[in-house]
Design a protein around this motif. Sequence first.
Motif, short mmCIF file in Angstrom:
data_model
loop_
_atom_site.label_atom_id
_atom_site.label_comp_id
_atom_site.label_asym_id
_atom_site.label_seq_id
_atom_site.Cartn_x
_atom_site.Cartn_y
_atom_site.Cartn_z
N GLU A 239 0.77 -1.18 -0.13
CA GLU A 239 -0.13 0.04 0.02
C GLU A 239 0.80 1.21 -0.11
OE1 GLU A 239 -2.87 0.08 3.23
OE2 GLU A 239 -3.31 -1.97 2.93
N ILE A 240 0.11 2.33 -0.41
CA ILE A 240 0.78 3.89 -0.22
C ILE A 240 0.17 4.27 0.66
CG2 ILE A 240 1.08 5.95 -1.38
CD1 ILE A 240 1.39 4.40 -4.14
N ILE A 241 0.59 4.78 1.93
CA ILE A 241 -0.01 5.07 3.02
C ILE A 241 0.13 6.63 3.28
CG2 ILE A 241 -0.33 3.05 4.11
CD1 ILE A 241 2.11 3.98 6.13
N ASP A 242 -0.66 7.37 3.95
CA ASP A 242 -0.71 8.73 4.28
C ASP A 242 -0.21 8.81 5.52
OD1 ASP A 242 -1.06 11.33 4.19
OD2 ASP A 242 -3.24 11.48 4.09
N LEU A 243 1.02 9.50 5.56
CA LEU A 243 1.76 9.79 6.93
C LEU A 243 1.60 11.48 7.04
CD1 LEU A 243 4.66 7.47 6.92
CD2 LEU A 243 2.27 7.20 8.11
N PRO A 287 7.73 8.49 8.75
CA PRO A 287 8.72 8.84 7.66
C PRO A 287 10.11 8.54 8.40
CG PRO A 287 7.05 10.69 7.93
CD PRO A 287 6.83 9.56 8.92
N VAL A 288 11.02 8.05 7.25
CA VAL A 288 12.33 7.58 7.74
C VAL A 288 13.11 8.57 8.54
CG1 VAL A 288 13.35 8.43 5.59
CG2 VAL A 288 14.49 6.41 6.91
N GLU A 289 12.91 9.82 8.32
CA GLU A 289 13.76 10.98 9.00
C GLU A 289 13.21 11.07 10.45
OE1 GLU A 289 12.45 11.52 6.17
OE2 GLU A 289 10.78 13.22 6.12
N ASP A 290 12.14 10.57 10.69
CA ASP A 290 11.37 10.51 11.98
C ASP A 290 11.77 9.42 12.82
OD1 ASP A 290 10.71 13.20 10.96
OD2 ASP A 290 8.66 12.47 10.68
N GLU A 364 4.91 5.79 1.06
CA GLU A 364 4.22 7.15 1.35
C GLU A 364 4.47 7.73 0.06
OE1 GLU A 364 5.33 9.89 4.04
OE2 GLU A 364 7.40 9.36 4.15
N ARG A 365 3.72 8.90 -0.29
CA ARG A 365 3.89 9.97 -1.05
C ARG A 365 4.91 11.02 -0.55
NH1 ARG A 365 1.16 8.52 -5.31
NH2 ARG A 365 -0.79 7.44 -5.25
N TYR A 366 5.88 11.46 -1.24
CA TYR A 366 6.63 12.33 -0.67
C TYR A 366 7.46 13.31 -2.00
CZ TYR A 366 10.87 14.25 1.83
OH TYR A 366 11.92 15.02 2.30
N GLU A 367 7.09 14.63 -1.80
CA GLU A 367 7.65 15.38 -2.97
C GLU A 367 7.27 14.88 -4.15
OE1 GLU A 367 11.72 15.82 -2.09
OE2 GLU A 367 11.33 17.29 -0.37
#
Length: 419
Positions: A239-243, A287-290, A364-367
């Motif tokens: 899945e593509i999830i919304d974070l 998110p990976v940075e978190d 996730e969707r990012y940029e």
Amino acid sequence: MIDIRFVRDNPDAVKASQRARGADESLVDQLLTADESRRSTLQLAEDTRAEQKALSRTVGKATPEERPAILEQAQALSAKVKELEQVASEANDEYERVALSIPNVIVDGVPSGGEDDYTVLKHVGEVPEFSFPVRDHLDIGEGLDAIDMARGTKVSGSRFYYLTGIGARLELALLTAAADLAEANGFKLTMTPTLVKPEVMGGTGFLGAHADEIYHLPTDDLYLVGTSEVALAGFHSGEIIDLSDGPKRYAGWSSCYRREAGSYGKDTRGIIRVHQFNKVEMFSYCPVEDAEEEHQRLLGWEEEMLAKVELPYRVIDTAAGDLGSSAARKFDCEAWLPSQERWMEVTSTSNCTTFQARRLGVRERYEGKTRTVATLNGTLATTRWLVAILENHQQEDGSLYVPEGLRPYLGGRDIIKPA
């Protein structure tokens, strides 16, 4: 699965992680070689296929005299494409075999070494001093008519047990308190499946070096989980999830099953090491940075739960060689075990970065693009906690002091008297 782009750009960092774990660093060079081979063979197959298609398009324009030669050449190219596709497939299989054998890259600060090379981060609470002979949790539990090992063994074999009467109530109280704490902090409480498919079990990294710990049902090709982490990791697979509003957090309540292979003769008395137990497990997608900040949050909630049951404990930063393949870092909370005068792990929390999510296809969707998310897990309460609760809160007359944090779940009782 390890991020191949990271390996290409940072091979020395991956080798350093392998050394810290005591793992084979030559696998890094093997992976890079396999990666180059699969990419070059696939490109050659695609180029040959394009050449074959281009040639086939000329057949209709060719003269009758030219056509047989073109058809013969096209057929030869078609056979070559099939041959190259087979070579590319074999190269990709070799790449995946090596990639799946490399554990997650540890984060900065993880101690190098094995099981005994952890770093103690802090101690919390005072180790109890008793004015009477200390009894172990099984003696106390049997005196309270809370644990029945003999009948568990009779019915199911060694390392099985019954929790009876107040023992069953204590476990329900503990797990319900954990579920309440999780929900209060934004976790969605989830009763998870305890049987999962091979791709989910493998996706979480549990079918590697420790596969012999897992119960497998060959007729159905399903695995019994040793933690609800497995089912929760698979929850959003593919899945593509919304974070955008922050991490997605789940608390899984489930029974768990472990074969305890290789632990014969170790903690065989009582319920420290058993084949079946219950657990409330935290699981987070973020998110990976978190991820490192989220890891500290999970540890904080574990410590909050330990405070509710008033246990003395210490927190350790687990050494690289004692990490599971999925974990980039793991903190353990170990409670004091009076009968053995040692620290015993009761809970742990792991930062798995993108290792599991990459295998399971969670993004996730990012940029404007999609990217792999990070996953983390942490135990909030489990049956083993009863061992520490019984031993640390035992009274001279065989009764048990009930920690304040559990009293609302036990009808307000502050003391449990012997049966």
